[in-house]
Design a protein around this motif. Structure first.
Motif, short mmCIF file in Angstrom:
data_model
loop_
_atom_site.label_atom_id
_atom_site.label_comp_id
_atom_site.label_asym_id
_atom_site.label_seq_id
_atom_site.Cartn_x
_atom_site.Cartn_y
_atom_site.Cartn_z
N SER A 1 35.10 35.62 46.72
CA SER A 1 36.06 35.46 45.66
C SER A 1 37.35 36.36 45.92
N GLY A 2 37.01 37.55 46.27
CA GLY A 2 38.02 38.62 46.69
C GLY A 2 38.94 37.72 47.71
N LEU A 3 38.66 36.93 48.62
CA LEU A 3 39.55 36.29 49.55
C LEU A 3 40.80 35.39 48.86
N ASP B 1 26.22 39.10 45.98
CA ASP B 1 27.43 39.85 46.92
C ASP B 1 28.41 38.70 47.71
N ARG C 1 31.36 37.78 45.47
CA ARG C 1 32.27 38.78 45.49
C ARG C 1 33.17 38.78 46.67
N LEU C 2 32.54 38.67 47.66
CA LEU C 2 33.10 38.89 48.93
C LEU C 2 33.92 37.70 49.15
N LEU D 1 37.04 38.89 32.04
CA LEU D 1 36.11 39.94 32.67
C LEU D 1 35.27 40.83 31.57
N GLN E 1 27.36 48.31 45.53
CA GLN E 1 27.52 46.97 46.11
C GLN E 1 28.95 46.67 46.90
N MET F 1 39.80 43.06 44.97
CA MET F 1 40.25 42.64 43.81
C MET F 1 38.99 42.34 42.82
N ALA F 2 38.11 42.28 43.28
CA ALA F 2 37.04 41.82 42.63
C ALA F 2 36.47 43.22 41.78
N GLN F 3 35.96 43.07 40.51
CA GLN F 3 35.45 44.14 39.76
C GLN F 3 34.14 44.52 40.45
N PHE F 4 33.82 45.70 40.89
CA PHE F 4 32.24 45.78 41.34
C PHE F 4 31.75 46.70 40.44
N PRO F 5 30.65 46.41 39.82
CA PRO F 5 29.81 47.44 38.98
C PRO F 5 29.42 48.47 39.43
N GLY G 1 41.15 41.39 49.79
CA GLY G 1 40.41 40.70 48.81
C GLY G 1 39.45 41.22 47.86
N LEU G 2 38.56 41.96 48.91
CA LEU G 2 37.39 42.67 48.41
C LEU G 2 37.90 43.47 47.25
N MET H 1 42.03 35.83 46.08
CA MET H 1 42.97 36.60 45.27
C MET H 1 44.34 36.85 46.01
N ALA H 2 43.95 37.11 47.53
CA ALA H 2 45.24 37.39 48.32
C ALA H 2 46.10 36.09 48.48
#
Lengths: 191, 191
Positions: free
Chosen positions: B162-164, B156, B159-160, B118, A174, A166-170, A163-164, B166-167
């Motif tokens: 929201s990644g979840l 943080d 993102r942690l 995005l 981070q 998938m997020a876009q990290f700048p 899942g991590l 996606m799966a």
DNA sequence: AAGCTAGCGGAGGGGTGCCTCCGGATGCAA
DNA sequence: TTGCATCCGGAGGCACCCCTCCGCTAGCTT
């Protein structure tokens, strides 16, 4: 399992003549880039163009968009899973963490691809098997050593971590920090 | 913040005549469904058809695909952020957890949408602001109460978590279990 | 070197979605 | 009720992409 042997023969086979093989490889590489850039809906004509190949050649090798997906995907999976071997001599926790880091880097680019293959694909299933075969032993070793909580399965870890990606990290720092938080959740000491 | 007030006027305004307003709303609803079903590349003509409206009407209200995205997205965000209010009287940790659960449920459907917005979108930025305004206080409260580690920021956490979303989770229980692991990583007691 | 055949490229027909444009319909104010 | 400004619908031109088909090219074998 299965060093570099054979995948199920569901998908296009690499052709035998030298020029044909060259084109095949160029197409897979071009497809990887195109999909990463424009998502899974990238134009196949564009892929052929990038590969420096006629559109006809593309269709001969990959009758379907999905065939291309699968070829690209399989190659990535193979690279990842074979990379688990050289982590064997690290301590259990470190080995798991190192592999998960690679896993994150790997999945990050494959978003769109995976989305397509998620549904009803034999290839996807067998790739998942291959990944699990690579990562699950690392996880069990860590659990046996008592450094990872054992009320969860490898499947849970995969989903948490993937899942991590998938997020876009700048900034990559981070991403690592967040990954660290997730890993803390895995530790047996947590709770 | 901002109960149901105004969003920045960047995007299409709701028209004034009764029939026009009806069509506008039907279009946003149809777009939400179409995007959820077919991804962000859903045909705009299909959206118009679902809304029972001519394609011309769609384009008059939303000159661009992106305008439609934004309208749908804004509506979702507003629902989520306004839902933070009724968590105020829960204990700090529980409030945060509850809100994050809602957050997960919310983002789950918005994958494709967010992907599009995005990049370089003012709307996206201001929506992010709105979400943060809703969630960040919950987080700080929990940190002040000493139940959440304070070496990380709300960003943080977003993102942690929201990644979840996606799966794809086969069963909701697994999603909750994995979410639980992630939350353990947040706890101050961890480590 | 010569022949056989796998493989190549790209023109082109078909399809789909995007977006514009304008004659007709309809809500709303007077 | 009447008139007008607003709004509607969808035909149609355009662009793009998919995929097939076939005359030509060039590896590979002998």
């Amino acid at each position: 399992m299965t060093s570099a042997g054979q995948m199920p023969e569901v998908f296009a086979q690499r052709p035998k003549r030298a020029d044909a093989r060259r084109n095949y490889d160029a197409l897979v590489a071009a497809a990887r880039d195109a999909f990463a850039e424009n998502g899974a809906a990238a134009s196949l004509e564009d892929v052929a163009r990038r590969a420096g190949v006629g559109i006809g050649t593309l269709y001969r090798n990959f009758p379907t968009r999905r065939h291309l997906f699968e070829a690209v995907y399989v190659e990535e999976v193979r690279a990842l899973s074979s990379s688990a071997a050289d982590l064997a001599e690290l301590p259990p926790w470190d080995a798991l963490v190192a592999w998960l880091h690679r896993f994150v880097a790997y999945v990050a680019t494959k978003r769109a691809l995976a989305e397509q293959l998620l549904h009803d694909s034999e290839i996807f299933t067998s790739c998942r098997t291959e990944i699990y075969a690579a990562g699950e032993p690392l996880m069990h070793r860590a659990q046996s050593a008592g450094v990872v909580r054992d009320d969860i399965g490898f499947d849970d870890v995969v989903r948490l971590i993937s899942g991590l990606t998938m997020a876009q990290f700048p900034a990559p720092e981070q991403r690592d920090r967040v990954l660290g938080v997730a890993l803390d959740g895995l530790r047996a000491s947590a709770r």
